[in-house]
Design a protein around this motif. Structure first.
Motif, short mmCIF file in Angstrom:
data_model
loop_
_atom_site.label_atom_id
_atom_site.label_comp_id
_atom_site.label_asym_id
_atom_site.label_seq_id
_atom_site.Cartn_x
_atom_site.Cartn_y
_atom_site.Cartn_z
N SER A 24 0.83 -1.20 0.00
CA SER A 24 0.00 0.00 0.00
C SER A 24 0.86 1.25 0.00
O SER A 24 0.60 2.21 -0.74
CB SER A 24 -0.93 -0.01 1.21
OG SER A 24 -1.62 1.19 1.33
N GLU A 25 1.89 1.27 0.82
CA GLU A 25 2.78 2.42 0.92
C GLU A 25 3.53 2.67 -0.39
O GLU A 25 3.71 3.81 -0.80
CB GLU A 25 3.79 2.23 2.05
CG GLU A 25 3.17 2.21 3.42
CD GLU A 25 2.55 3.54 3.77
OE1 GLU A 25 3.28 4.54 3.86
OE2 GLU A 25 1.32 3.59 3.96
N ALA A 26 3.97 1.63 -1.03
CA ALA A 26 4.75 1.75 -2.25
C ALA A 26 3.92 2.30 -3.42
O ALA A 26 4.48 2.84 -4.37
CB ALA A 26 5.35 0.41 -2.63
N ASP A 52 13.58 -8.23 1.06
CA ASP A 52 14.24 -8.75 -0.15
C ASP A 52 13.26 -9.32 -1.15
O ASP A 52 13.57 -9.42 -2.33
CB ASP A 52 15.27 -9.82 0.22
CG ASP A 52 16.49 -9.26 0.91
OD1 ASP A 52 16.73 -8.04 0.81
OD2 ASP A 52 17.22 -10.05 1.55
N THR A 53 12.07 -9.69 -0.70
CA THR A 53 11.08 -10.29 -1.60
C THR A 53 10.27 -9.25 -2.37
O THR A 53 9.50 -9.62 -3.25
CB THR A 53 10.11 -11.21 -0.83
OG1 THR A 53 9.33 -10.42 0.07
CG2 THR A 53 10.86 -12.29 -0.07
N HIS A 54 10.44 -7.98 -2.06
CA HIS A 54 9.68 -6.92 -2.71
C HIS A 54 10.61 -6.09 -3.59
O HIS A 54 11.53 -5.43 -3.09
CB HIS A 54 9.00 -6.02 -1.68
CG HIS A 54 7.99 -6.75 -0.84
ND1 HIS A 54 6.77 -7.13 -1.32
CD2 HIS A 54 8.04 -7.17 0.44
CE1 HIS A 54 6.10 -7.75 -0.37
NE2 HIS A 54 6.85 -7.79 0.72
N THR A 55 10.36 -6.08 -4.89
CA THR A 55 11.25 -5.40 -5.84
C THR A 55 11.16 -3.88 -5.78
O THR A 55 12.03 -3.20 -6.29
CB THR A 55 10.95 -5.86 -7.27
OG1 THR A 55 9.58 -5.57 -7.56
CG2 THR A 55 11.22 -7.35 -7.44
N PHE A 56 10.13 -3.35 -5.16
CA PHE A 56 9.95 -1.89 -5.09
C PHE A 56 10.66 -1.27 -3.89
O PHE A 56 10.65 -0.06 -3.71
CB PHE A 56 8.47 -1.51 -5.09
CG PHE A 56 7.65 -2.29 -4.09
CD1 PHE A 56 7.62 -1.94 -2.76
CD2 PHE A 56 6.91 -3.38 -4.51
CE1 PHE A 56 6.87 -2.65 -1.85
CE2 PHE A 56 6.15 -4.10 -3.60
CZ PHE A 56 6.13 -3.75 -2.27
N ARG A 70 13.72 1.83 8.74
CA ARG A 70 13.21 2.79 7.77
C ARG A 70 13.37 2.11 6.41
O ARG A 70 14.46 1.69 6.05
CB ARG A 70 14.01 4.08 7.83
CG ARG A 70 13.44 5.15 6.91
CD ARG A 70 14.12 6.46 7.12
NE ARG A 70 13.69 6.97 8.43
CZ ARG A 70 14.22 8.01 9.03
NH1 ARG A 70 15.24 8.63 8.50
NH2 ARG A 70 13.78 8.42 10.20
N ILE A 71 12.26 2.00 5.68
CA ILE A 71 12.24 1.29 4.41
C ILE A 71 12.04 2.30 3.29
O ILE A 71 11.02 2.98 3.24
CB ILE A 71 11.12 0.24 4.42
CG1 ILE A 71 11.40 -0.77 5.54
CG2 ILE A 71 11.04 -0.47 3.07
CD1 ILE A 71 10.30 -1.73 5.81
N TYR A 72 13.02 2.37 2.39
CA TYR A 72 13.00 3.32 1.27
C TYR A 72 12.50 2.63 0.01
O TYR A 72 12.83 1.48 -0.25
CB TYR A 72 14.41 3.88 1.02
CG TYR A 72 14.89 4.78 2.12
CD1 TYR A 72 14.66 6.15 2.05
CD2 TYR A 72 15.53 4.28 3.24
CE1 TYR A 72 15.07 6.99 3.06
CE2 TYR A 72 15.96 5.11 4.25
CZ TYR A 72 15.73 6.46 4.16
OH TYR A 72 16.14 7.30 5.16
N PHE A 73 11.73 3.39 -0.77
CA PHE A 73 11.15 2.88 -2.00
C PHE A 73 11.85 3.47 -3.22
O PHE A 73 12.35 4.59 -3.17
CB PHE A 73 9.66 3.24 -2.08
CG PHE A 73 8.88 2.75 -0.91
CD1 PHE A 73 8.57 1.41 -0.76
CD2 PHE A 73 8.45 3.63 0.07
CE1 PHE A 73 7.87 0.95 0.33
CE2 PHE A 73 7.73 3.19 1.16
CZ PHE A 73 7.44 1.84 1.30
N TYR A 74 11.83 2.73 -4.31
CA TYR A 74 12.25 3.29 -5.60
C TYR A 74 11.25 4.33 -6.00
O TYR A 74 10.05 4.20 -5.74
CB TYR A 74 12.32 2.20 -6.68
CG TYR A 74 13.52 1.31 -6.56
CD1 TYR A 74 14.78 1.77 -6.90
CD2 TYR A 74 13.39 0.00 -6.11
CE1 TYR A 74 15.90 0.94 -6.79
CE2 TYR A 74 14.49 -0.82 -6.01
CZ TYR A 74 15.73 -0.34 -6.34
OH TYR A 74 16.83 -1.15 -6.24
N ARG A 75 11.71 5.37 -6.66
CA ARG A 75 10.81 6.42 -7.15
C ARG A 75 10.04 5.90 -8.36
O ARG A 75 10.63 5.29 -9.25
CB ARG A 75 11.60 7.65 -7.58
CG ARG A 75 12.29 8.35 -6.46
CD ARG A 75 11.38 9.44 -5.96
NE ARG A 75 11.98 10.07 -4.81
CZ ARG A 75 12.07 11.37 -4.68
NH1 ARG A 75 11.66 12.16 -5.62
NH2 ARG A 75 12.58 11.87 -3.59
#
Length: 77
Positions: A24-26, A52-56, A70-75
């Motif tokens: 949801s956050e991504a 590691d299982t989430h590519t985003f 703290r989990i950072y997402f790809y733009r």
């Protein structure tokens, strides 16, 4: 920034909550990162592997204070 607190969850329950939350956050294209509070224990040890299982997910860093990440997402473009 959004926060998910996994205190009091079993590992299986925490995995399910984390997966729903992080997907949801991504989806928010303006969100740079989210915080997940794990507490000390098995969930804290497992969470980096879950990421590691989430590519985003771009990066996972421990919080400076407290037991969490703290989990950072790809733009999204």
């Amino acid at each position: 920034m959004s926060t998910l607190d996994l205190h009091g969850y079993t590992v299986h329950e925490a995995w399910e909550e984390f997966s729903q939350f992080i997907k949801s956050e991504a989806q928010d294209k303006y969100r740079k990162y989210s915080v997940v509070i794990t507490g000390n224990g098995k969930i804290q040890q497992e969470l980096p592997r879950w990421c590691d299982t989430h590519t985003f997910i771009r990066n996972v860093l421990p919080l400076e204070r407290g037991a969490g990440f703290r989990i950072y997402f790809y733009r999204q473009r």
